[in-house]
Scaffold this active site. Structure first.
Site, mmCIF file in Angstrom:
data_model
loop_
_atom_site.group_PDB
_atom_site.id
_atom_site.type_symbol
_atom_site.label_atom_id
_atom_site.label_comp_id
_atom_site.label_asym_id
_atom_site.label_seq_id
_atom_site.Cartn_x
_atom_site.Cartn_y
_atom_site.Cartn_z
ATOM 1 N N HIS A 25 7.901 10.550 -3.384
ATOM 2 C CA HIS A 25 7.507 9.706 -4.528
ATOM 3 C C HIS A 25 7.093 8.323 -4.016
ATOM 4 O O HIS A 25 7.917 7.446 -3.820
ATOM 5 C CB HIS A 25 8.692 9.602 -5.489
ATOM 6 C CG HIS A 25 8.376 8.989 -6.821
ATOM 7 N ND1 HIS A 25 7.198 8.323 -7.096
ATOM 8 C CD2 HIS A 25 9.088 8.964 -7.976
ATOM 9 C CE1 HIS A 25 7.216 7.912 -8.354
ATOM 10 N NE2 HIS A 25 8.352 8.282 -8.912
ATOM 11 N N HIS A 67 4.501 4.396 -8.785
ATOM 12 C CA HIS A 67 5.149 3.812 -9.972
ATOM 13 C C HIS A 67 6.103 2.657 -9.725
ATOM 14 O O HIS A 67 7.042 2.452 -10.502
ATOM 15 C CB HIS A 67 5.872 4.917 -10.780
ATOM 16 C CG HIS A 67 4.988 6.084 -11.120
ATOM 17 N ND1 HIS A 67 5.454 7.296 -11.522
ATOM 18 C CD2 HIS A 67 3.642 6.212 -11.100
ATOM 19 C CE1 HIS A 67 4.442 8.133 -11.734
ATOM 20 N NE2 HIS A 67 3.333 7.483 -11.481
ATOM 21 N N TYR A 86 8.336 2.116 -7.324
ATOM 22 C CA TYR A 86 9.634 2.363 -6.687
ATOM 23 C C TYR A 86 9.558 2.011 -5.192
ATOM 24 O O TYR A 86 8.582 1.416 -4.738
ATOM 25 C CB TYR A 86 10.085 3.802 -6.982
ATOM 26 C CG TYR A 86 10.286 3.990 -8.474
ATOM 27 C CD1 TYR A 86 11.297 3.296 -9.138
ATOM 28 C CD2 TYR A 86 9.433 4.785 -9.231
ATOM 29 C CE1 TYR A 86 11.469 3.413 -10.520
ATOM 30 C CE2 TYR A 86 9.599 4.910 -10.614
ATOM 31 C CZ TYR A 86 10.622 4.207 -11.247
ATOM 32 O OH TYR A 86 10.786 4.304 -12.610
HETATM 33 C C1 LIG Z 1 10.265 10.941 -19.362
HETATM 34 C C2 LIG Z 1 9.402 10.747 -18.148
HETATM 35 C C3 LIG Z 1 9.992 10.698 -16.903
HETATM 36 C C4 LIG Z 1 9.204 10.552 -15.754
HETATM 37 N N1 LIG Z 1 9.804 10.570 -14.530
HETATM 38 C C5 LIG Z 1 9.039 10.604 -13.414
HETATM 39 C C6 LIG Z 1 9.644 10.815 -12.147
HETATM 40 O O1 LIG Z 1 10.856 11.036 -12.006
HETATM 41 N N2 LIG Z 1 8.821 10.820 -11.075
HETATM 42 C C7 LIG Z 1 7.479 10.605 -11.179
HETATM 43 O O2 LIG Z 1 6.777 10.595 -10.176
HETATM 44 N N3 LIG Z 1 6.892 10.420 -12.371
HETATM 45 C C8 LIG Z 1 7.628 10.446 -13.487
HETATM 46 N N4 LIG Z 1 7.027 10.339 -14.712
HETATM 47 C C9 LIG Z 1 5.563 10.341 -14.786
HETATM 48 C C10 LIG Z 1 5.027 11.781 -14.968
HETATM 49 O O3 LIG Z 1 5.183 12.524 -13.782
HETATM 50 C C11 LIG Z 1 3.548 11.818 -15.344
HETATM 51 O O4 LIG Z 1 2.780 11.282 -14.318
HETATM 52 C C12 LIG Z 1 3.300 11.039 -16.612
HETATM 53 O O5 LIG Z 1 4.140 11.470 -17.657
HETATM 54 C C13 LIG Z 1 1.849 11.126 -17.049
HETATM 55 O O6 LIG Z 1 1.504 12.407 -17.389
HETATM 56 P P1 LIG Z 1 1.388 12.821 -18.939
HETATM 57 O O7 LIG Z 1 0.384 11.904 -19.564
HETATM 58 O O8 LIG Z 1 0.921 14.264 -18.845
HETATM 59 O O9 LIG Z 1 2.734 12.673 -19.544
HETATM 60 C C14 LIG Z 1 7.795 10.438 -15.864
HETATM 61 C C15 LIG Z 1 7.235 10.478 -17.132
HETATM 62 C C16 LIG Z 1 7.995 10.629 -18.260
HETATM 63 C C17 LIG Z 1 7.334 10.716 -19.599
#
Ligand SMILES: Cc1cc2nc3c(=O)[nH]c(=O)nc-3n(C[C@H](O)[C@H](O)[C@H](O)COP(=O)(O)O)c2cc1C
Length: 396
Positions: free
Chosen positions: A184, A187, A189
């Protein structure tokens, strides 16, 4: 509901991702769900991931802590103790029983943590001593929100130990039965805290030039690929997303530098990584603002196209994709695979629904990060149930 015709979409065509033969291109994006009580993945996670598994489908686990200093949310799983490894085995087995493939996302939040999540109440580690601004809030164990505390910049001599924690976590993931791991690097981190010049203010060989800022990620990828082989390693990055103040003055150049580093590593290692996973700027991790947007749709598309063309290997895109946008991205060769997050939370059978072009359940944001093992987690209805009662659907 008409089933999607074969020429309608590459979403439902097979794809060869290195050693993994995928039957379709709809990937479960990694998502923190805070249901691993005290860091141990229990039966609820097995149910959740199994519900989202399809034969030949590809799943990426939620961010999983590589060490005791890695978490920054309540009840996120870890992969650094024997108990965690044993517990993950049951989750992975449940996914494999459905014929799906699952990678473990290795995560360290760096400064996006709080003393309450740190061993001995210490300050969280980072590339910097600067805290995340008050614009952002951290979710606390009691459900309240707090400001982020001052982190402690890692000494240069402490960095190899952190890299080693990722290496060990990768080995643990493989022992737990995962098919591979995703690093990862996105975002805001820990890894992103090294990559971005809006955060990284170091004066050692891990700060300053783009090459120096990429060094932490590159060393880490190298160590992990040596430990478990490149063809079990994916990398996630989000150069154009400013979540948690992760801004950069040159997102395009930063993305290209990471890609060049990964391409070179593949040549040096003599094997391809499993994939590169890029989050689109139109998504910010909580989906509430558009602040990650560097510019217009066109500029964003241009960034993605450039990275896609530059990376020599499988490219996964994610962030704000609908069925139609996914179909379009694949048709335009913008990616090989599309990862879906929020739609997969509320639609365990998303792949089938996409195939049938069926209506989707709406997701409930307020249960994204709650801890109930069922509510808002494994109780979203499957298509047959949803069809039977509109009442169930409208409740969601
Ligand atoms: C509740 C939630 C938790 C997430 N946790 C992570 C995570 O642990 N690791 C990560 O790389 N992205 C995380 N994301 C980002 C998602 O992997 C994804 O990139 C993001 O939701 C955008 O895609 P979507 O528009 O299809 O939801 C999270 C997103 C949401 C909504």
């Amino acid at each position: 509901m008409a089933e999607t015709s074969a020429n309608d979409s590459r979403l439902f065509t097979p794809y060869n991702m290195g050693k993994f033969n995928l039957s379709h291109r709809v990937v479960l994006a990694p998502m923190t769900r805070c249901r691993a009580l005290n860091g141990i993945p229990g039966p609820a996670l097995a149910t959740y991931y199994q519900q989202r598994s399809t034969p030949g489908g590809f799943l990426i686990s939620e961010g999983t802590a590589v060490s005791p200093t890695a978490p920054g949310f309540p009840h996120v799983p870890g992969i650094y103790t024997e108990e965690q490894v044993e517990a993950w085995k049951k989750v992975v087995d449940a996914v494999h029983a459905k014929g799906a493939i699952i990678f473990c996302q290795l995560w360290h939040v760096g400064r996006a943590s709080h003393q309450v999540y740190q061993p001995g109440g210490a300050a969280p580690i980072s590339s910097t001593n600067k805290p995340i601004s008050r614009r952002w809030r951290i979710l606390m164990p009691d459900g309240s929100y707090a400001t982020y505390p001052n982190p402690q910049a890692l000494q240069t001599s402490e960095i190899p130990e952190v890299i080693d924690q990722y290496r060990q976590a990768a080995l643990n993931a493989i022992r737990a039965g995962f098919d591979g791991i995703e690093i990862h690097g996105a975002h805001g981190y820990l890894i992103d805290q090294f990559l971005k010049d809006g955060i990284n203010d170091r004066t050692d060989e891990y700060g300053g030039s783009i090459e120096n800022r990429c060094r932490f990620l590159m060393q880490l990828v190298r160590e992990v690929t040596v430990a478990i082989d490149a063809d079990r390693v994916g990398v996630r990055m989000s150069p154009a997303i400013d979540h948690l103040d992760a801004t950069d003055s040159d997102p395009l150049g930063l993305g290209l530098a990471v890609i060049q580093g990964l391409n070179k590593l593949q040549i040096d290692h003599g094997a391809k990584l499993t994939y590169l996973h890029v989050t689109q700027p139109r998504y910010t991790a909580y989906g509430q603002t558009e602040s990650g947007r560097p510019g217009t749709e066109d500029e964003e598309a241009q960034l993605l196209r450039t990275w896609r063309r530059s990376y020599q290997g499988t490219f996964i895109c994610s962030g704000g994709f609908t069925r139609e946008l996914g179909i379009q991205a694949l048709a335009e060769d913008g990616a090989d695979l599309v990862a879906y997050g929020r739609l997969f939370i509320s639609n365990p059978d998303l792949v089938l629904r996409f195939k049938l072009n069926a209506p989707l359940n709406k997701y409930v944001r307020k249960t994204f990060y709650t801890h109930d093992p069922i509510v808002g987690y494994t109780d979203y209805p499957f298509l047959s149930k949803a069809n039977k009662g509109q009442a169930t659907l409208s409740r969601l």
